[in-house]
Design a protein around this motif. Structure first.
Motif, PDB file in Angstrom:
ATOM      1  N   TYR A 134       0.849  -1.191   0.000  1.00 26.71           N
ATOM      2  CA  TYR A 134       0.000   0.000   0.000  1.00 26.71           C
ATOM      3  C   TYR A 134       0.885   1.241   0.000  1.00 26.71           C
ATOM      4  O   TYR A 134       1.835   1.323   0.770  1.00 26.71           O
ATOM      5  CB  TYR A 134      -0.846   0.052   1.270  1.00 26.71           C
ATOM      6  N   ASP A 177     -14.477 -16.450  12.556  1.00 26.43           N
ATOM      7  CA  ASP A 177     -14.104 -15.137  12.005  1.00 26.43           C
ATOM      8  C   ASP A 177     -13.396 -15.233  10.652  1.00 26.43           C
ATOM      9  O   ASP A 177     -13.019 -14.212  10.072  1.00 26.43           O
ATOM     10  CB  ASP A 177     -13.217 -14.383  12.994  1.00 26.43           C
ATOM     11  N   HIS A 216     -14.103  -7.683   5.410  1.00 20.74           N
ATOM     12  CA  HIS A 216     -13.023  -6.842   5.932  1.00 20.74           C
ATOM     13  C   HIS A 216     -12.446  -5.995   4.802  1.00 20.74           C
ATOM     14  O   HIS A 216     -12.678  -6.285   3.622  1.00 20.74           O
ATOM     15  CB  HIS A 216     -11.936  -7.715   6.565  1.00 20.74           C
TER      16      HIS A 216
HETATM   17  C1  MD5 Z   1      -4.349  -6.450   4.412  1.00 32.24           C
HETATM   18  N1  MD5 Z   1      -5.387  -8.263   3.284  1.00 32.24           N
HETATM   19  O1  MD5 Z   1      -4.138  -5.762   5.403  1.00 32.24           O
HETATM   20  C2  MD5 Z   1      -5.363  -7.576   4.528  1.00 32.24           C
HETATM   21  C3  MD5 Z   1      -4.966  -8.471   5.649  1.00 32.24           C
HETATM   22  C4  MD5 Z   1      -6.397  -9.569   1.512  1.00 32.24           C
HETATM   23  C5  MD5 Z   1      -6.522  -8.757   2.755  1.00 32.24           C
HETATM   24  O2  MD5 Z   1      -7.620  -8.599   3.242  1.00 32.24           O
HETATM   25  O3  MD5 Z   1      -7.383 -10.233   1.153  1.00 32.24           O
HETATM   26  O4  MD5 Z   1      -5.294  -9.588   0.929  1.00 32.24           O
HETATM   27  S1  MD5 Z   1      -5.776 -10.112   5.700  1.00 32.24           S
HETATM   28  C6  MD5 Z   1      -7.283  -9.752   6.527  1.00 32.24           C
HETATM   29  C7  MD5 Z   1      -8.294 -10.876   6.727  1.00 32.24           C
HETATM   30  C8  MD5 Z   1      -8.143 -12.110   6.175  1.00 32.24           C
HETATM   31  C9  MD5 Z   1      -9.102 -13.089   6.399  1.00 32.24           C
HETATM   32  C10 MD5 Z   1     -10.227 -12.860   7.173  1.00 32.24           C
HETATM   33  C11 MD5 Z   1     -10.362 -11.613   7.712  1.00 32.24           C
HETATM   34  C12 MD5 Z   1      -9.417 -10.620   7.499  1.00 32.24           C
HETATM   35  N2  MD5 Z   1     -11.471 -11.327   8.498  1.00 32.24           N
HETATM   36  O5  MD5 Z   1     -12.331 -12.225   8.712  1.00 32.24           O
HETATM   37  O6  MD5 Z   1     -11.637 -10.169   8.928  1.00 32.24           O
HETATM   38  O7  MD5 Z   1      -3.770  -6.267   3.326  1.00 32.24           O
END
Ligand code: MD5
Ligand code: FE
Length: 203
Positions: free
Chosen positions: A112, A172, A177
């Motif tokens: 990012y 979860d 998200h």
């Molecule tokens: C990120 N990335 O900060 C996030 C971190 C992606 C993504 O969302 O798909 O590349 S992973 C966050 C995540 C993964 C699986 C489940 C949940 C959150 N959730 O249930 O909130 O780049």
């Protein structure tokens, strides 16, 4: 201290901090082989987040859809292997949260820059939802949106900082998200970048 987000999700603050140097070293190798790129979604949008992968399979998007592929479409070659330091950290974090025997076959690496964002979505391109997803945040802070099981559920905002690890599993694993547009808060080591590693068992 660990912070419980849901029945199956925890933030482990600074859990990765002691391993940042070897992680960044390994990331340098990965991106020389499979550079960050901006994928096009099936809807025709170019993602603001740059992405690469390592491991046996990598996540890809194009006009035809989203899928895990064993060949990097940009290089025509296999994705770089998952570094030992990545695997060990992901397994230790999963185990700490009660998910023993986590065997990720893929690590998706998101980059990012200021303004980049990830809109609300579920991670459901994997076939085994019994395994958790482990995420490692590096560089600039982000506001993470932790939603519910319906897109319309109002998400909670969770700040994530350099070195934080989040484990999402059980009930979860399939929550909606996203990541709000990044503010420019340059980080001493990574400048105006946020890097997120997400470890997945895709099959
Ligand atoms: C990120 N990335 O900060 C996030 C971190 C992606 C993504 O969302 O798909 O590349 S992973 C966050 C995540 C993964 C699986 C489940 C949940 C959150 N959730 O249930 O909130 O780049
Ligand atoms: Fe996701």
């Amino acid at each position: 201290a660990d912070q419980q987000l849901g029945e199956g999700a925890w933030v482990l603050r600074e859990y990765a901090s002691a391993h940042v140097d070897p992680i960044l070293e390994a990331l340098g190798q990965i991106r020389r082989h499979s550079p960050f790129r901006h994928m096009i979604t099936p809807g025709g949008y170019t993602m603001s987040v740059g992405l690469t992968c390592c491991g046996l399979v990598g996540w890809t998007a194009d006009r035809k859809g989203y899928r895990y592929a064993d060949i990097d479409p940009e290089t025509g070659q296999p994705w770089p292997p998952m570094p030992d330091v990545f695997l060990a950290l992901a397994q230790a974090a999963a185990r700490r949260c009660g998910y023993d025997g986590f065997e990720p076959d893929s690590c998706l690496i998101n980059r990012y820059v200021p303004g980049a964002r990830l809109s609300l979505h579920q991670d459901k391109d994997e076939t085994d939802f019994s395994a958790p997803i482990v995420s490692v945040s590096l560089g600039m802070p982000a506001l993470f949106q932790f939603g519910g099981h319906k897109r319309s559920d109002r998400p909670e905002k969770i700040p994530l900082f350099h070195g934080d690890v989040v484990v999402w599993g059980g009930p979860d694993r399939l929550r909606y998200h996203g990541v709000l547009p990044l503010k420019d808060n340059p980080h001493p080591l990574l400048g105006s970048n946020r890097i997120n590693l997400t470890f997945r068992k895709t099959r």
